[in-house]
Each structure stands twice: as structure tokens, then as C-alpha cells.
Enzyme design. Structure first.
Site, PDB file in Angstrom:
ATOM      1  N   ASN A  42      33.583  47.984  -0.468  1.00 50.26           N
ATOM      2  CA  ASN A  42      32.787  48.491   0.647  1.00 50.26           C
ATOM      3  C   ASN A  42      32.521  49.975   0.455  1.00 50.26           C
ATOM      4  OD1 ASN A  42      35.628  48.691   1.189  1.00 50.26           O
ATOM      5  ND2 ASN A  42      35.232  49.071   3.355  1.00 50.26           N
ATOM      6  N   ILE A  43      31.356  50.389   0.880  1.00 48.86           N
ATOM      7  CA  ILE A  43      30.921  51.788   0.722  1.00 48.86           C
ATOM      8  C   ILE A  43      30.383  52.251   2.070  1.00 48.86           C
ATOM      9  CG2 ILE A  43      29.427  53.379  -0.536  1.00 48.86           C
ATOM     10  CD1 ILE A  43      29.244  51.123  -2.739  1.00 48.86           C
ATOM     11  N   GLU A  44      31.155  53.093   2.732  1.00 43.84           N
ATOM     12  CA  GLU A  44      30.765  53.528   4.085  1.00 43.84           C
ATOM     13  C   GLU A  44      29.913  54.797   4.023  1.00 43.84           C
ATOM     14  OE1 GLU A  44      34.457  53.659   6.307  1.00 43.84           O
ATOM     15  OE2 GLU A  44      34.537  51.467   6.368  1.00 43.84           O
ATOM     16  N   CYS A  53      29.109  46.192   2.784  1.00 46.44           N
ATOM     17  CA  CYS A  53      30.354  45.457   2.544  1.00 46.44           C
ATOM     18  C   CYS A  53      30.577  45.221   1.041  1.00 46.44           C
ATOM     19  CB  CYS A  53      30.316  44.105   3.238  1.00 46.44           C
ATOM     20  SG  CYS A  53      30.332  44.162   5.027  1.00 46.44           S
ATOM     21  N   GLU A  55      31.351  42.420  -0.483  1.00 47.60           N
ATOM     22  CA  GLU A  55      30.737  41.191  -0.989  1.00 47.60           C
ATOM     23  C   GLU A  55      29.270  41.412  -1.323  1.00 47.60           C
ATOM     24  OE1 GLU A  55      32.453  41.732   1.775  1.00 47.60           O
ATOM     25  OE2 GLU A  55      33.324  39.894   2.572  1.00 47.60           O
ATOM     26  N   CYS A  93      27.561  38.942   5.335  1.00 47.93           N
ATOM     27  CA  CYS A  93      27.827  38.604   3.932  1.00 47.93           C
ATOM     28  C   CYS A  93      27.731  37.102   3.698  1.00 47.93           C
ATOM     29  CB  CYS A  93      29.183  39.151   3.502  1.00 47.93           C
ATOM     30  SG  CYS A  93      29.171  40.962   3.366  1.00 47.93           S
TER      31      CYS A  93
HETATM   32  N1  THU Z   1      33.791  44.978   5.358  1.00 52.26           N
HETATM   33  C1  THU Z   1      33.547  44.411   4.135  1.00 52.26           C
HETATM   34  O1  THU Z   1      33.479  45.092   3.109  1.00 52.26           O
HETATM   35  N2  THU Z   1      33.364  43.059   4.082  1.00 52.26           N
HETATM   36  C2  THU Z   1      33.403  42.234   5.153  1.00 52.26           C
HETATM   37  O2  THU Z   1      33.169  41.048   5.019  1.00 52.26           O
HETATM   38  C3  THU Z   1      33.772  42.760   6.467  1.00 52.26           C
HETATM   39  C4  THU Z   1      33.892  44.233   6.585  1.00 52.26           C
HETATM   40  C5  THU Z   1      33.953  46.432   5.420  1.00 52.26           C
HETATM   41  C6  THU Z   1      32.869  47.149   6.165  1.00 52.26           C
HETATM   42  C7  THU Z   1      33.547  48.407   6.605  1.00 52.26           C
HETATM   43  O3  THU Z   1      33.458  49.368   5.571  1.00 52.26           O
HETATM   44  C8  THU Z   1      35.014  47.999   6.775  1.00 52.26           C
HETATM   45  O4  THU Z   1      35.146  46.747   6.102  1.00 52.26           O
HETATM   46  C9  THU Z   1      35.450  47.843   8.214  1.00 52.26           C
HETATM   47  O5  THU Z   1      34.583  47.017   8.901  1.00 52.26           O
END
Ligand code: THU
Length: 136
Positions: A42-44, A53, A55, A93
Site C-alpha cells: 500500500n502507498i498512502e 492498496c 493488491e 480490490c
Molecule cells: N489497504 C490495503 O492495502 N489493502 C486492502 O485491501 C485494505 C486496505 C491499505 C490502505 C491503507 O493504506 C491502509 O491499508 C489502511 O486502510
């Protein structure tokens, strides 16, 4: 590649998660039918909504390199990169998976590198809205 190896790749990918806002780190490893593995994290973003996300990172990396046939995906995640339960992909996703994969696509949800179980996309996203509805 077996599930255990794919789960380990997901745990490795989770280390690269960029999650300074939620602190929740996610890793994914996507196996193509041709045998390649694309990982994702995940990359915020400071503006929040541009975040992506793990995936979808993996899927978009793969599709951008010409891969559209997939075998299975392993996913893991947890606060500060320490999973405390099996990790299940979010609805968005699941929808991206449904664009490229049938209901029998395997989703390996991991709690630790040695503790994981397998579900199918069909179980996780029944009655999916898919391209065949549009192609008619
Ligand atoms: N996140 C994912 O990477 N995949 C998911 O299926 C659910 C949530 C990440 C998004 C965000 O960066 C962090 O988890 C918290 O929601």
C-alpha cells in the site's frame, strides 16, 4: 510456486509499505498464469484519496507489463506491519480482481508466513459486476 512461497513474497512486499498516516502495512504477491510474481504494497498520500492498496499495486504492475491472466494472490497486513489476523482484501480490490479473474481465482489470506488459508474470489465477491454485463 506454492502458497507458502507466495505468502512469503507478500510478507517481503509488506516491508515496503508506505503507510505514514494509518500505520497499517499491507503486502501482496500476485502469481500470473505464466509463472511470474508481481508484488505490491500500500502507498498512502498526504491527500489521502490518492492512496492505493497493496493488491491494486500488484495488479496494476502486472497489467502494465502485459500480464492479464492470473493464478492466485497472497495478501497480508497489520498495524505497523504486524498481522494479528488473516488479511482479507477490501471491496475495491476485490472488484479489480473481478475485472481480470474468474470466481475460482484463489486468494491466500495470511496471518503469518506459516499460517494462511485459501478462499476464492467468488466466495469473497458473489454477484460481481463484471465486463460481460457491458459486452452484451
Ligand atoms: N489497504 C490495503 O492495502 N489493502 C486492502 O485491501 C485494505 C486496505 C491499505 C490502505 C491503507 O493504506 C491502509 O491499508 C489502511 O486502510
Amino acid at each position: 510456486m506454492n502458497n507458502k512461497e507466495l505468502v512469503r513474497a507478500a510478507f517481503e512486499a509488506m516491508k515496503n509499505a508506505y503507510a505514514p498516516y494509518s500505520g497499517y502495512k499491507v503486502g501482496a504477491a500476485l502469481l500470473t498464469q505464466s509463472g511470474r510474481v508481481f508484488t505490491g504494497c500500500n502507498i498512502e498520500n498526504a491527500a489521502y484519496s490518492p492512496s492505493v492498496c497493496a493488491e491494486r499495486t500488484a495488479f496494476f504492475k502486472a497489467v502494465s507489463e502485459g500480464e492479464t491472466q492470473f493464478e492466485k494472490i497472497a495478501v497480508c497486513g497489520g498495524k505497523d506491519g504486524e498481522p494479528d489476523d488473516y488479511f482479507y482484501p477490501c471491496g475495491t480490490c476485490r472488484q479489480v480482481m473481478a475485472e481480470f479473474c474468474n470466481g475460482d481465482f484463489a486468494v491466500v489470506t495470511a496471518k503469518s508466513p506459516d499460517d494462511f488459508k485459501e478462499s476464492t474470489l467468488g466466495e469473497m465477491l458473489p454477484f460481481a459486476f463484471t465486463k460481460d454485463k457491458i459486452d452484451k
